[in-house]
Design a protein around this motif. Structure first.
Motif, short mmCIF file in Angstrom:
data_model
loop_
_atom_site.label_atom_id
_atom_site.label_comp_id
_atom_site.label_asym_id
_atom_site.label_seq_id
_atom_site.Cartn_x
_atom_site.Cartn_y
_atom_site.Cartn_z
N GLY A 74 56.70 42.16 30.81
CA GLY A 74 57.65 40.74 31.94
C GLY A 74 57.42 40.73 32.99
O GLY A 74 56.92 39.16 33.39
N SER A 75 56.46 41.32 34.08
CA SER A 75 55.97 40.84 35.25
C SER A 75 54.11 40.40 34.88
O SER A 75 54.09 39.60 35.58
CB SER A 75 55.52 42.00 36.11
N VAL A 76 53.59 40.16 33.52
CA VAL A 76 53.05 40.14 33.67
C VAL A 76 53.21 38.43 33.12
O VAL A 76 52.77 37.12 33.19
CB VAL A 76 51.86 40.25 32.46
N ALA A 77 54.19 38.69 32.36
CA ALA A 77 54.25 37.16 31.67
C ALA A 77 54.67 36.45 32.55
O ALA A 77 54.95 34.55 32.95
CB ALA A 77 55.18 37.59 30.34
N GLY A 78 55.31 36.93 33.58
CA GLY A 78 55.82 35.95 34.65
C GLY A 78 54.68 35.28 35.26
O GLY A 78 55.36 33.96 36.21
N GLY A 79 54.40 36.15 35.50
CA GLY A 79 52.60 35.78 36.69
C GLY A 79 52.19 34.52 35.90
O GLY A 79 52.00 33.40 36.60
N ILE A 80 52.06 35.31 34.37
CA ILE A 80 51.48 33.73 34.25
C ILE A 80 52.10 32.02 33.88
O ILE A 80 51.74 31.22 34.17
CB ILE A 80 51.33 34.31 32.68
N LEU A 81 53.73 32.75 33.96
CA LEU A 81 54.29 31.14 33.67
C LEU A 81 54.47 30.54 35.12
O LEU A 81 54.36 29.15 35.32
CB LEU A 81 56.06 31.60 33.75
N ALA A 82 54.46 31.17 36.68
CA ALA A 82 54.36 30.76 37.38
C ALA A 82 53.04 30.46 37.61
O ALA A 82 53.05 28.88 38.33
CB ALA A 82 54.38 31.97 38.64
N VAL A 96 48.29 38.78 39.33
CA VAL A 96 48.79 38.99 40.36
C VAL A 96 50.27 39.36 39.48
O VAL A 96 50.62 40.58 40.11
CB VAL A 96 49.64 36.94 41.07
N GLY A 97 50.90 39.17 38.65
CA GLY A 97 52.05 40.17 37.66
C GLY A 97 51.28 41.15 37.77
O GLY A 97 52.53 42.08 37.66
N ALA A 98 50.32 41.30 37.30
CA ALA A 98 49.58 42.49 36.86
C ALA A 98 49.82 43.90 37.98
O ALA A 98 49.58 45.29 38.42
CB ALA A 98 49.03 43.17 35.80
N GLY A 99 49.97 43.44 39.19
CA GLY A 99 49.96 44.12 40.42
C GLY A 99 50.90 44.77 40.65
O GLY A 99 51.09 46.23 41.23
N LEU A 100 52.49 44.56 39.84
CA LEU A 100 53.22 45.37 40.09
C LEU A 100 53.23 46.26 42.02
O LEU A 100 54.16 47.37 41.25
CB LEU A 100 52.96 46.88 38.80
N PRO A 189 45.11 50.13 37.74
CA PRO A 189 44.20 50.10 37.86
C PRO A 189 43.27 49.66 36.02
O PRO A 189 41.96 49.56 35.88
CB PRO A 189 43.51 51.15 38.55
N VAL A 190 43.50 50.09 35.36
CA VAL A 190 43.55 49.52 33.88
C VAL A 190 44.27 48.14 33.72
O VAL A 190 43.12 47.43 32.92
CB VAL A 190 44.05 50.93 33.12
N LEU A 191 44.92 47.58 33.73
CA LEU A 191 45.17 46.82 32.29
C LEU A 191 44.75 45.40 33.70
O LEU A 191 44.02 44.31 33.30
CB LEU A 191 47.00 46.30 33.33
N LEU A 192 45.15 45.78 35.24
CA LEU A 192 44.55 44.67 36.47
C LEU A 192 43.12 43.61 35.68
O LEU A 192 42.59 43.10 35.53
CB LEU A 192 44.12 44.62 36.93
N PRO A 193 41.98 45.42 36.06
CA PRO A 193 40.78 44.40 35.65
C PRO A 193 40.76 43.64 33.60
O PRO A 193 39.62 42.86 33.58
CB PRO A 193 39.93 45.39 34.88
N LEU A 194 41.04 44.38 33.22
CA LEU A 194 41.68 44.10 31.23
C LEU A 194 41.97 42.41 31.58
O LEU A 194 41.31 41.43 31.13
CB LEU A 194 42.71 45.11 30.97
N LEU A 195 42.71 42.28 31.97
CA LEU A 195 43.41 40.96 32.69
C LEU A 195 42.26 39.47 32.93
O LEU A 195 42.68 38.71 32.56
CB LEU A 195 44.86 40.93 32.57
N CYS A 196 41.64 40.15 34.15
CA CYS A 196 41.05 39.25 34.49
C CYS A 196 39.81 39.28 33.52
O CYS A 196 39.17 37.92 33.61
CB CYS A 196 40.28 40.42 35.73
N HIS A 197 39.51 40.16 32.20
CA HIS A 197 38.87 39.50 31.77
C HIS A 197 38.84 38.81 30.39
O HIS A 197 38.18 37.88 30.00
CB HIS A 197 37.47 40.76 31.41
N LEU A 198 40.38 39.09 29.88
CA LEU A 198 41.09 38.26 28.73
C LEU A 198 41.50 37.32 28.70
O LEU A 198 41.30 36.28 28.25
CB LEU A 198 41.91 39.21 28.16
N LEU A 199 42.08 36.67 29.72
CA LEU A 199 42.74 35.46 30.76
C LEU A 199 41.23 34.57 31.24
O LEU A 199 40.77 34.52 31.89
CB LEU A 199 43.96 35.83 31.61
N PRO A 200 42.05 33.45 30.31
CA PRO A 200 40.76 32.03 30.57
C PRO A 200 41.17 31.76 32.20
O PRO A 200 42.47 32.07 32.68
CB PRO A 200 41.21 30.78 29.79
N THR A 201 40.25 31.17 32.89
CA THR A 201 40.56 31.38 34.50
C THR A 201 41.02 29.33 34.70
O THR A 201 40.68 28.50 33.20
CB THR A 201 38.55 30.88 34.66
#
Lengths: 201, 93
Positions: A74-82, A96-100, A189-201
């Motif tokens: 939910g936090s990642v989805a909320g960050g993406i929506l923002a 930002v959302g994955a910072g939790l 620390p695991v999810l954040l770098p992963l999302l930075c690589h997977l999500l488009p800029t």
């Protein structure tokens, strides 16, 4: 309690930025670490005095993992929506959302992987989330659900937000809160770098 | 890790040493401690480099991120909480 908490925070910001010399501010930074340990010790004593809640926790079984997993999703989805609403990159929003609310690690990671500006936004957004979690713990626990207070706190549900949550929920939820915080802390620390690589800029 | 050790120490003290009659005093200690902790966090934030400048330029977007990411997590947890054991609303020991 909420009014006193907000007043304490605002007074602290004013003292730190306007009135206190750097040495006094440094003392308070050190002091907050000691104060946190004393608070966590008090919460631990509270849990220890009520051993039956350990047994009650068995009712959850494997379902207990659902709580941190939904917070993270939910936090990642909320960050993406923002980020979509503000016309920013999805990568920044997801990060930002994955910072939790784990602002130290998340801000440093985003600073390295995206940009210093995004790192600063990550820092501020996650500090705000932590402050919301502490200040709003009474309202969320009593009027919405103890799960809401735990989820809002993200990774801090096992440390800084735990004392605030402890004042308004059944002690059974404190053990859930610690578990939730531990999973979120390990995930950042695991999810954040992963999302930075997977999500488009 | 330090936090986990302190918490475990507290649980042991609560189990074997600290009497139940001190729980009210502990409650007051925690309430005062939360305000003191927020004050100290405020001092650290305010004393940080460029706090007001950063707040001016990036405060609004940070606030939107904070609100929506918190709301996203909270909303989803509330939905999923129907699958978890039931509790009484506002339950307090």
């Amino acid at each position: 309690m909420i009014v006193v908490a907000v007043a304490g925070l605002l007074l602290g910001i004013l003292c730190g930025s306007l009135w206190f010399p750097p040495q006094i501010s440094a003392f308070f930074t050190e002091f907050s670490g000691v104060a946190l340990n004393v608070l966590i010790l008090a919460v631990g004593i509270d849990i220890g005095q009520n051993k039956r809640y350990f047994v009650q926790l068995r009712r959850y079984g494997i379902r207990i993992i659902l709580i941190p997993l939904t917070t993270i999703t939910g936090s990642v989805a909320g960050g993406i929506l923002a980020s979509m609403l503000m016309g920013k990159s999805l990568r920044e929003g997801g990060a930002v959302g994955a910072g939790l609310a784990f602002y130290s690690v998340s801000a440093l990671t985003v600073n390295d992987l995206i940009s210093p500006q995004a790192g600063t936004v990550t820092f501020l957004a996650n500090v705000l989330r932590e402050l919301f979690a502490i200040i709003l713990a009474p309202c969320l626990s009593v009027y919405i659900s103890p799960y809401a207070a735990i989820s809002a706190a993200g990774a801090t549900s096992m440390d800084t937000a735990l004392p605030a949550i402890s004042q308004y929920v059944n002690r059974e939820f404190l053990l859930i809160s610690v578990f939730h915080g531990a999973v979120c802390t390990a995930a950042v620390p695991v999810l954040l770098p992963l999302l930075c690589h997977l999500l488009p800029t | 890790m330090e936090i986990v050790c302190v918490l475990a120490l507290g649980i042991l003290l609560g189990c074997f040493l600290v009497p139940q009659r001190l729980s009210r005093a502990l409650h007051h200690l925690v309430q005062a401690g939360i305000v003191l902790l927020l004050f100290s966090m405020g001092v650290s934030l305010g004393a940080g480099d460029g706090f007001w400048e950063n707040l001016k330029s990036m405060g609004l977007s940070s606030l939107i991120y904070a609100v929506l990411s918190t709301a996203g997590g909270v909303g989803l947890v509330i939905l999923v909480s129907h699958l978890l054991p039931r509790y009484r609303k506002g339950e307090k020991p």
